[in-house]
Design a protein around this motif. Sequence first.
Motif, PDB file in Angstrom:
ATOM      1  N   GLY A   1       0.825  -1.207   0.000  1.00  0.00           N
ATOM      2  CA  GLY A   1       0.000   0.000   0.000  1.00  0.00           C
ATOM      3  C   GLY A   1       0.853   1.248   0.000  1.00  0.00           C
ATOM      4  N   VAL A   2       1.873   1.254   0.831  1.00  0.00           N
ATOM      5  CA  VAL A   2       2.740   2.431   0.911  1.00  0.00           C
ATOM      6  C   VAL A   2       3.495   2.607  -0.399  1.00  0.00           C
ATOM      7  N   ALA A   3       3.958   1.487  -0.971  1.00  0.00           N
ATOM      8  CA  ALA A   3       4.681   1.572  -2.243  1.00  0.00           C
ATOM      9  C   ALA A   3       3.775   2.164  -3.317  1.00  0.00           C
ATOM     10  N   LEU A   4       2.525   1.718  -3.345  1.00  0.00           N
ATOM     11  CA  LEU A   4       1.556   2.225  -4.326  1.00  0.00           C
ATOM     12  C   LEU A   4       1.360   3.734  -4.139  1.00  0.00           C
ATOM     13  N   LEU A   5       1.193   4.138  -2.883  1.00  0.00           N
ATOM     14  CA  LEU A   5       0.951   5.556  -2.601  1.00  0.00           C
ATOM     15  C   LEU A   5       2.148   6.406  -3.007  1.00  0.00           C
ATOM     16  N   LEU A   6       3.339   5.972  -2.582  1.00  0.00           N
ATOM     17  CA  LEU A   6       4.517   6.778  -2.892  1.00  0.00           C
ATOM     18  C   LEU A   6       4.754   6.812  -4.390  1.00  0.00           C
ATOM     19  N   GLY A   7       4.474   5.678  -5.058  1.00  0.00           N
ATOM     20  CA  GLY A   7       4.638   5.622  -6.517  1.00  0.00           C
ATOM     21  C   GLY A   7       3.710   6.614  -7.201  1.00  0.00           C
ATOM     22  N   THR A   8       2.422   6.563  -6.872  1.00  0.00           N
ATOM     23  CA  THR A   8       1.475   7.454  -7.562  1.00  0.00           C
ATOM     24  C   THR A   8       1.760   8.919  -7.237  1.00  0.00           C
ATOM     25  N   SER A   9       2.106   9.211  -5.969  1.00  0.00           N
ATOM     26  CA  SER A   9       2.300  10.626  -5.644  1.00  0.00           C
ATOM     27  C   SER A   9       3.570  11.157  -6.300  1.00  0.00           C
ATOM     28  N   THR A  10       4.593  10.305  -6.424  1.00  0.00           N
ATOM     29  CA  THR A  10       5.821  10.753  -7.098  1.00  0.00           C
ATOM     30  C   THR A  10       5.551  10.994  -8.577  1.00  0.00           C
ATOM     31  N   LEU A  11       4.812  10.062  -9.202  1.00  0.00           N
ATOM     32  CA  LEU A  11       4.457  10.254 -10.615  1.00  0.00           C
ATOM     33  C   LEU A  11       3.634  11.527 -10.785  1.00  0.00           C
ATOM     34  N   GLU A  12       2.705  11.744  -9.859  1.00  0.00           N
ATOM     35  CA  GLU A  12       1.862  12.927  -9.911  1.00  0.00           C
ATOM     36  C   GLU A  12       2.726  14.196  -9.869  1.00  0.00           C
ATOM     37  N   THR A  13       3.717  14.184  -8.986  1.00  0.00           N
ATOM     38  CA  THR A  13       4.593  15.354  -8.868  1.00  0.00           C
ATOM     39  C   THR A  13       5.403  15.555 -10.145  1.00  0.00           C
ATOM     40  N   ILE A  14       5.974  14.461 -10.648  1.00  0.00           N
ATOM     41  CA  ILE A  14       6.835  14.590 -11.833  1.00  0.00           C
ATOM     42  C   ILE A  14       6.011  15.045 -13.030  1.00  0.00           C
ATOM     43  N   PHE A  15       4.864  14.389 -13.266  1.00  0.00           N
ATOM     44  CA  PHE A  15       4.089  14.705 -14.466  1.00  0.00           C
ATOM     45  C   PHE A  15       3.279  15.988 -14.317  1.00  0.00           C
ATOM     46  N   GLY A  16       3.137  16.456 -13.081  1.00  0.00           N
ATOM     47  CA  GLY A  16       2.400  17.703 -12.903  1.00  0.00           C
ATOM     48  C   GLY A  16       3.315  18.921 -12.879  1.00  0.00           C
ATOM     49  N   SER A  17       4.602  18.705 -13.096  1.00  0.00           N
ATOM     50  CA  SER A  17       5.532  19.836 -13.026  1.00  0.00           C
ATOM     51  C   SER A  17       6.298  19.956 -14.333  1.00  0.00           C
ATOM     52  N   TRP A  18       6.703  21.181 -14.641  1.00  0.00           N
ATOM     53  CA  TRP A  18       7.431  21.377 -15.888  1.00  0.00           C
ATOM     54  C   TRP A  18       8.779  22.018 -15.635  1.00  0.00           C
ATOM     55  N   ASN A  19       9.207  21.943 -14.388  1.00  0.00           N
ATOM     56  CA  ASN A  19      10.546  22.427 -14.078  1.00  0.00           C
ATOM     57  C   ASN A  19      11.426  21.244 -13.710  1.00  0.00           C
ATOM     58  N   GLU A  20      12.704  21.490 -13.607  1.00  0.00           N
ATOM     59  CA  GLU A  20      13.677  20.497 -13.170  1.00  0.00           C
ATOM     60  C   GLU A  20      13.229  19.974 -11.807  1.00  0.00           C
ATOM     61  N   ILE A  21      13.216  18.630 -11.608  1.00  0.00           N
ATOM     62  CA  ILE A  21      12.761  18.090 -10.327  1.00  0.00           C
ATOM     63  C   ILE A  21      13.953  17.818  -9.425  1.00  0.00           C
ATOM     64  N   GLU A  22      13.937  18.367  -8.240  1.00  0.00           N
ATOM     65  CA  GLU A  22      15.019  18.146  -7.286  1.00  0.00           C
ATOM     66  C   GLU A  22      14.752  16.854  -6.524  1.00  0.00           C
ATOM     67  N   PRO A  23      15.732  15.905  -6.488  1.00  0.00           N
ATOM     68  CA  PRO A  23      15.525  14.667  -5.710  1.00  0.00           C
ATOM     69  C   PRO A  23      15.232  14.972  -4.247  1.00  0.00           C
ATOM     70  N   ALA A  24      15.857  16.011  -3.706  1.00  0.00           N
ATOM     71  CA  ALA A  24      15.628  16.349  -2.291  1.00  0.00           C
ATOM     72  C   ALA A  24      14.167  16.711  -2.056  1.00  0.00           C
ATOM     73  N   ALA A  25      13.569  17.424  -3.029  1.00  0.00           N
ATOM     74  CA  ALA A  25      12.165  17.827  -2.881  1.00  0.00           C
ATOM     75  C   ALA A  25      11.258  16.599  -2.895  1.00  0.00           C
ATOM     76  N   LEU A  26      11.579  15.655  -3.805  1.00  0.00           N
ATOM     77  CA  LEU A  26      10.783  14.426  -3.867  1.00  0.00           C
ATOM     78  C   LEU A  26      10.894  13.667  -2.557  1.00  0.00           C
ATOM     79  N   PHE A  27      12.125  13.591  -2.025  1.00  0.00           N
ATOM     80  CA  PHE A  27      12.362  12.850  -0.795  1.00  0.00           C
ATOM     81  C   PHE A  27      11.604  13.486   0.369  1.00  0.00           C
ATOM     82  N   SER A  28      11.607  14.811   0.424  1.00  0.00           N
ATOM     83  CA  SER A  28      10.928  15.461   1.543  1.00  0.00           C
ATOM     84  C   SER A  28       9.419  15.253   1.419  1.00  0.00           C
TER      85      SER A  28
END
Lengths: 320, 443
Positions: free
Chosen positions: A123-150
């Motif tokens: 469940g947690v893997a699914l949640l983190l996967g979808t929210s990370t994809l959501e962040t990446i595909f919803g943004s058009w700037n360079e993605i900082e790994p630190a921001a994803l991690f936080s």
Amino acid sequence: MIIEIRDRRGRLRTRERVEALPVSIGRSQSADVYVDDETVDGVHARLEMIDADPRRWALVDLESVNGLRVKGQKVVRAELASGDEVRLGRARLRVFSEDHPVAPARLVSDRRSGAVFAASLAGVALLLGTSTLETIFGSWNEIEPAALFSQVLVQLTVLAGWAGLWAFSGRAFVGETRFLEHWAIASVAIAASSIFTAIGGYVSFISLPSESLRLTASLLTDGVIATLALGAHLARVSAMPRNRVRWTAALVSFGLIGITQFSDWSESDVFSGNLSFDGELKPVPVEVLAVVPADDYFGSLSDLQEEIDAAAEEAKAENE
Amino acid sequence: MRAAKFFFACLLGSAVFLLPQATPASAAEPIAETTTVFDQFSSAVAKIQIVGERAEAKASLGSGFFIEHAGARRHLVTNYHVISQALLHPETYRIERVDEEGETSLLKVAAVDVVNDLALLVGEFDSETFLPLATVMPAQGERIYSLGHPHDLGLTIVEGTFNGLMADDWGEKIHLTAAINPGMSGGPTILSDGHVVGINVESAGNQVGFVIPSSLAGTMAERAAQPDYVIAEDLTDEVRRQLLAHQDAFLAEVLSKDRLETQTLGPFEIPSDFASFLNCWGQDSDQDDALFESTLRSCSLRDSIFLEDGLQSGVIALEHRYMETSKLDPVRFYSLYESQFSGAYYGGYGHTEDLTEYVCDTAYVEAEADARTATEAPLVLKTVFCARRYVKLAELYDVVFKVATLGDADRGLTSRLTLSGVSFENGRGLAERFLRSIRRRAE
């Protein structure tokens, strides 16, 4: 036979084996069965045999202040079978025959807790996967790994808080924590909501539904996901029957959605000046879209004009 | 309106440097003359206030003057914007003249010229001085005097220099070097012999003001002086007719063609600088580390017609934004593209009594299916036409028309056309031509 006395919250206070009937029941020292409750008389009631049959009993009120109640109904005399409950004031009395059946013992299984652990991880893997994809595909700037991690850390913290609250409630009400199960339920629900929102975006882009259909579909999806999640949480923190859990969950979920819709609606007469249109743009081939020629489109705008004029005339009439 | 005023301020502010500066006259002589002019003509200037019926206090203040036209001495001239509140909401506001002793008397609107911001008032007044209109324009550099009641400070005279006529989008305005302050609106700008050259509008700051040529007030006064002229019970209808007639004339040339003049933007042809009344700007994204490139072309009209606070007619604005990327995948690019297109805020000003909410119609449209060759990819656009109506002014609408090109994974053009105070037909006609003018450039 066995007499069981519970307080109004269902906690067991006395359990006595009775060898011979009749017995008197009450708060006085002389009562055969002692009930520690201020709403019970000194000698409140008498339990006796019916027709000298040792398997048929009756409870008789001895002119007590608060009387006897069977299923909420006040009675002077109650015939009882094994397992029946009577209220004396606020106290609850139950009688059992010695051979009254009990439910089989629940199996303590290490395999089950292993499965729960696996499900919560998934469940947690699914949640983190979808929210990370959501962040990446919803943004058009360079993605900082630190921001994803936080972001991951924040989500895990919120999830832990939520699951912890349910686990605490479970501990308090039914004596079972089940933290990992609550954790799995919440993460799957949030992930499902994101997935349905993403799919809904594409469906509505392609089909251009009316504003009301769009709203109905999205509220219905939210309501169903919330009902399922809330139902699963509730079933783990209460001893309510399955059906009641489902109805409660549905009522609370759709009730909350109804309240938010009502508050939106109650503000709808405030002038907004905003455009209400569907601004979605998706990378799909134009062949799947229902394309109309420009002539038809601009021709159909006369209907729009009629609609606006009607609204304007209505506002004008209201002003006068 | 504030934006329009500000823009005017900039425009005039820059224009004044290009014009020959008026030579400062010697100190003693003009002051003596100014005093004479003031003594002679100040009684022809009236203080006008708009009073709320419920609050019983003045809501706004302006100036006006008694006009003598074709021998008749019956009217007061002021700006439309001074009395617009009372004209559009007669049940809430009334117009009063305040004389030197502070006594008030009721005034009524006899005629309006909303396009030129003029109004003619009648009432029970008996003035000693009436001002005739100048028949010829003064020479550039000639001394002129603006009178009015700035900031409720009492009657003031401001001396300035005539700097010629200036054409703007709607007509001609006189440009002068003199500070016209709020409250002086509606007051006269006169020659030393009392002939009215123009009607004060507002200050653009930096000693630059502009005034409406008095001949326009003359035309309005002549109309009202006709023996068969009847003052309409509800002048909002007259305002509506004037606006509709004006925009029909104004848009006639643009609407006479099936396609608008186009320029190129990326791989597209776009309608931007398609009429002389539009002012256009361009802007490129200049962020080196951005994952996409964005180019903006926007145009707007220089001025608009004031209706009342927050409402204006005749705004035409358009914007094209072309975006492309070689670094973003289609899903991420479309998130960007969608965020550009889905903005829904277009002006929270206004009130349900004045305007309806916007209603929109959305579709996927192929503009020029016939013109396309078989090998060419079709140009499909997501098209959103939104309109709202002025509640009291039937036939006048605000229109927002938005389109976005579809089908390219790494590029897209979003365009927007904003019209305010247009007839539905003109709005739809311009939107249709706007859409039909967007094409892929021939390779």
